[in-house]
Scaffold this motif. Sequence first.
Motif, PDB file in Angstrom:
ATOM      1  N   UNK A  17      11.024  -4.556 -26.778  1.00 55.41           N
ATOM      2  CA  UNK A  17      11.537  -5.471 -25.748  1.00 55.41           C
ATOM      3  C   UNK A  17      12.996  -5.155 -25.438  1.00 55.41           C
ATOM      4  N   UNK A  18      13.795  -4.877 -26.468  1.00 54.67           N
ATOM      5  CA  UNK A  18      15.186  -4.517 -26.254  1.00 54.67           C
ATOM      6  C   UNK A  18      15.310  -3.241 -25.430  1.00 54.67           C
ATOM      7  N   UNK A  19      14.468  -2.245 -25.743  1.00 54.62           N
ATOM      8  CA  UNK A  19      14.474  -0.984 -25.003  1.00 54.62           C
ATOM      9  C   UNK A  19      14.098  -1.241 -23.543  1.00 54.62           C
ATOM     10  N   UNK A  20      13.084  -2.092 -23.310  1.00 56.34           N
ATOM     11  CA  UNK A  20      12.669  -2.430 -21.946  1.00 56.34           C
ATOM     12  C   UNK A  20      13.805  -3.114 -21.184  1.00 56.34           C
ATOM     13  N   UNK A  21      14.488  -4.046 -21.828  1.00 57.90           N
ATOM     14  CA  UNK A  21      15.573  -4.754 -21.154  1.00 57.90           C
ATOM     15  C   UNK A  21      16.690  -3.800 -20.735  1.00 57.90           C
ATOM     16  N   UNK A  22      16.978  -2.808 -21.576  1.00 61.85           N
ATOM     17  CA  UNK A  22      17.986  -1.808 -21.218  1.00 61.85           C
ATOM     18  C   UNK A  22      17.551  -0.955 -20.048  1.00 61.85           C
ATOM     19  N   UNK A  23      16.288  -0.507 -20.079  1.00 58.45           N
ATOM     20  CA  UNK A  23      15.760   0.304 -18.975  1.00 58.45           C
ATOM     21  C   UNK A  23      15.724  -0.496 -17.675  1.00 58.45           C
ATOM     22  N   UNK A  24      15.348  -1.765 -17.773  1.00 59.71           N
ATOM     23  CA  UNK A  24      15.279  -2.597 -16.577  1.00 59.71           C
ATOM     24  C   UNK A  24      16.670  -2.859 -16.012  1.00 59.71           C
ATOM     25  N   UNK A  25      17.647  -3.037 -16.877  1.00 61.39           N
ATOM     26  CA  UNK A  25      19.017  -3.229 -16.400  1.00 61.39           C
ATOM     27  C   UNK A  25      19.514  -1.967 -15.691  1.00 61.39           C
ATOM     28  N   UNK A  26      19.196  -0.804 -16.243  1.00 60.96           N
ATOM     29  CA  UNK A  26      19.578   0.454 -15.585  1.00 60.96           C
ATOM     30  C   UNK A  26      18.892   0.592 -14.234  1.00 60.96           C
ATOM     31  N   UNK A  27      17.600   0.253 -14.183  1.00 48.97           N
ATOM     32  CA  UNK A  27      16.844   0.337 -12.931  1.00 48.97           C
ATOM     33  C   UNK A  27      17.435  -0.624 -11.895  1.00 48.97           C
ATOM     34  N   UNK A  56       0.806  -1.226   0.000  1.00 49.76           N
ATOM     35  CA  UNK A  56       0.000   0.000   0.000  1.00 49.76           C
ATOM     36  C   UNK A  56       0.839   1.277   0.000  1.00 49.76           C
ATOM     37  N   UNK A  57       2.143   1.148  -0.013  1.00 51.07           N
ATOM     38  CA  UNK A  57       3.017   2.322   0.019  1.00 51.07           C
ATOM     39  C   UNK A  57       2.965   3.086  -1.307  1.00 51.07           C
ATOM     40  N   UNK A  58       2.801   4.415  -1.248  1.00 50.27           N
ATOM     41  CA  UNK A  58       2.814   5.204  -2.488  1.00 50.27           C
ATOM     42  C   UNK A  58       4.195   5.227  -3.144  1.00 50.27           C
ATOM     43  N   UNK A  59       5.229   4.882  -2.400  1.00 47.69           N
ATOM     44  CA  UNK A  59       6.575   4.848  -2.971  1.00 47.69           C
ATOM     45  C   UNK A  59       6.773   3.681  -3.929  1.00 47.69           C
ATOM     46  N   UNK A  60       5.903   2.664  -3.850  1.00 51.10           N
ATOM     47  CA  UNK A  60       5.999   1.543  -4.790  1.00 51.10           C
ATOM     48  C   UNK A  60       5.783   2.017  -6.219  1.00 51.10           C
ATOM     49  N   UNK A  61       4.959   3.029  -6.397  1.00 51.06           N
ATOM     50  CA  UNK A  61       4.730   3.585  -7.736  1.00 51.06           C
ATOM     51  C   UNK A  61       5.913   4.456  -8.143  1.00 51.06           C
ATOM     52  N   UNK A  62       6.404   5.253  -7.209  1.00 49.88           N
ATOM     53  CA  UNK A  62       7.505   6.181  -7.510  1.00 49.88           C
ATOM     54  C   UNK A  62       8.789   5.450  -7.907  1.00 49.88           C
ATOM     55  N   UNK A  63       9.099   4.361  -7.219  1.00 54.98           N
ATOM     56  CA  UNK A  63      10.350   3.650  -7.447  1.00 54.98           C
ATOM     57  C   UNK A  63      10.169   2.353  -8.238  1.00 54.98           C
ATOM     58  N   UNK A  64       9.028   2.175  -8.865  1.00 51.55           N
ATOM     59  CA  UNK A  64       8.722   0.937  -9.591  1.00 51.55           C
ATOM     60  C   UNK A  64       9.645   0.739 -10.793  1.00 51.55           C
TER      61      UNK A  64
END
Length: 109
Positions: free
Chosen positions: A86-96, A29-37
Amino acid sequence: MLEVGVVCKACSSTNVQRLSHYWQSLPAESPLRVKYAPPPKPETQAWLALLAVGGGVAFMVSGAVLVGLLVAVAGLIAGAAMHAGVQRYEGLHADWSAQQICLACTGRF
């Protein structure tokens, strides 16, 4: 899990944690889950692109070569666009996944 030996660049605190671990430890229920998702996964429907290519080939075999070629090329373009997403997502997820958060000043680095 605190990162040992890591210092925040903004406030020089050693109270640093991996962003992914911090996000997972937050209550639902934390609002930070959306901010740092993590970045959202792209909607991919590879079967639709394959169906278009197959339909294009079927059109070409049945005699409608131009229509079949257009449908097959559209399927290939759609498949390439989905693959790029999908490639763009994988790059963003690796950065995250590599980001860290300072628990003192909430700065990310």
